[in-house]
Write a protein that holds these residues in place. Structure first.
Motif, PDB file in Angstrom:
ATOM      1  N   UNK A  58      50.000 -63.304  53.645  1.00 21.27           N
ATOM      2  CA  UNK A  58      50.787 -63.714  54.811  1.00 21.27           C
ATOM      3  C   UNK A  58      52.022 -62.844  54.957  1.00 21.27           C
ATOM      4  N   UNK A  59      52.464 -62.698  56.175  1.00 18.38           N
ATOM      5  CA  UNK A  59      53.606 -61.853  56.487  1.00 18.38           C
ATOM      6  C   UNK A  59      54.497 -62.595  57.480  1.00 18.38           C
ATOM      7  N   UNK A  60      55.809 -62.351  57.358  1.00 23.03           N
ATOM      8  CA  UNK A  60      56.755 -63.067  58.205  1.00 23.03           C
ATOM      9  C   UNK A  60      57.864 -62.158  58.695  1.00 23.03           C
ATOM     10  N   UNK A  61      58.322 -62.452  59.904  1.00 23.37           N
ATOM     11  CA  UNK A  61      59.541 -61.847  60.417  1.00 23.37           C
ATOM     12  C   UNK A  61      60.686 -62.299  59.516  1.00 23.37           C
ATOM     13  N   UNK A  62      61.601 -61.400  59.228  1.00 23.52           N
ATOM     14  CA  UNK A  62      62.687 -61.742  58.296  1.00 23.52           C
ATOM     15  C   UNK A  62      63.429 -63.005  58.708  1.00 23.52           C
ATOM     16  N   UNK A  63      63.661 -63.169  59.987  1.00 25.37           N
ATOM     17  CA  UNK A  63      64.480 -64.285  60.445  1.00 25.37           C
ATOM     18  C   UNK A  63      63.791 -65.649  60.305  1.00 25.37           C
ATOM     19  N   UNK A  64      62.499 -65.664  60.016  1.00 28.23           N
ATOM     20  CA  UNK A  64      61.793 -66.947  59.857  1.00 28.23           C
ATOM     21  C   UNK A  64      61.328 -67.178  58.426  1.00 28.23           C
ATOM     22  N   UNK A  65      61.528 -66.202  57.564  1.00 25.39           N
ATOM     23  CA  UNK A  65      61.110 -66.365  56.169  1.00 25.39           C
ATOM     24  C   UNK A  65      61.799 -67.572  55.546  1.00 25.39           C
ATOM     25  N   UNK A  66      61.001 -68.367  54.835  1.00 24.51           N
ATOM     26  CA  UNK A  66      61.549 -69.561  54.204  1.00 24.51           C
ATOM     27  C   UNK A  66      61.574 -70.771  55.115  1.00 24.51           C
ATOM     28  N   UNK A  67      61.344 -70.555  56.404  1.00 25.05           N
ATOM     29  CA  UNK A  67      61.336 -71.681  57.357  1.00 25.05           C
ATOM     30  C   UNK A  67      59.962 -71.886  57.982  1.00 25.05           C
ATOM     31  N   UNK A  68      59.229 -70.817  58.207  1.00 30.72           N
ATOM     32  CA  UNK A  68      57.913 -70.887  58.845  1.00 30.72           C
ATOM     33  C   UNK A  68      56.825 -70.616  57.812  1.00 30.72           C
ATOM     34  N   UNK A  69      55.695 -71.277  57.991  1.00 34.32           N
ATOM     35  CA  UNK A  69      54.551 -71.069  57.120  1.00 34.32           C
ATOM     36  C   UNK A  69      53.286 -70.976  57.958  1.00 34.32           C
ATOM     37  N   UNK A  70      52.542 -69.899  57.760  1.00 36.74           N
ATOM     38  CA  UNK A  70      51.264 -69.733  58.442  1.00 36.74           C
ATOM     39  C   UNK A  70      50.142 -70.142  57.496  1.00 36.74           C
ATOM     40  N   UNK A  71      49.135 -70.795  58.045  1.00 37.85           N
ATOM     41  CA  UNK A  71      47.997 -71.208  57.227  1.00 37.85           C
ATOM     42  C   UNK A  71      46.759 -71.260  58.103  1.00 37.85           C
ATOM     43  N   UNK A  72      45.604 -71.306  57.464  1.00 40.73           N
ATOM     44  CA  UNK A  72      44.361 -71.345  58.221  1.00 40.73           C
ATOM     45  C   UNK A  72      43.423 -72.390  57.658  1.00 40.73           C
ATOM     46  N   UNK A  73      42.653 -72.991  58.523  1.00 44.12           N
ATOM     47  CA  UNK A  73      41.615 -73.932  58.148  1.00 44.12           C
ATOM     48  C   UNK A  73      40.316 -73.386  58.729  1.00 44.12           C
TER      49      UNK A  73
END
Length: 120
Positions: A58-73
């Motif tokens: 997974x990869x994140x924009x710096x400004x959302x790291x630690x706040x947003x989480x991507x996942x898949x089902x």
């Protein structure tokens, strides 16, 4: 026709959470990397997060790291974006997109977007 449909957007206060969903029809996420993007009024679209089909990286924009989480089902053919501790600057239309190449390549399919508004 291939479709990506986002849902879960809405109006929340700063500090609250939302979970966005991206559901696919007529193709399987197993064949694509899935990214989330956003575009705020008067601003360029930016990549927020991406999940790789090969190893689930997974990869994140710096400004959302630690706040947003991507996942898949995979069973539901759905990708989620859990957004916590939302800030007014997260206000934007959020889009999911599918890339047959990679998170860093061009995207083949896009959803219609879902509005996220965070009030202060």
């Amino acid at each position: 026709e291939v479709q990506l449909v986002e849902s879960g957007g809405g109006l929340v206060q700063a500090g609250e959470s939302l979970r966005l969903s991206c559901a696919a029809s007529r193709f399987t996420f197993d064949d694509y990397d899935i990214g989330w993007f956003r575009q705020a009024p008067g601003k360029e679209r930016e990549g927020v997060s991406c999940i790789s089909r090969s190893d689930g990286s997974t990869y994140y924009l710096d400004s959302v790291k630690g706040r947003f989480t991507i996942s898949s089902d995979h069973a539901k053919n759905t990708v989620y974006l859990q957004m916590n501790s939302l800030k007014p600057e997260d206000t934007a239309v959020y889009y999911c997109a599918a890339a047959s190449s990679s998170c860093w390549g061009s995207y083949d399919y896009w959803g219609q977007g879902t509005q996220v508004t965070v009030s202060s």
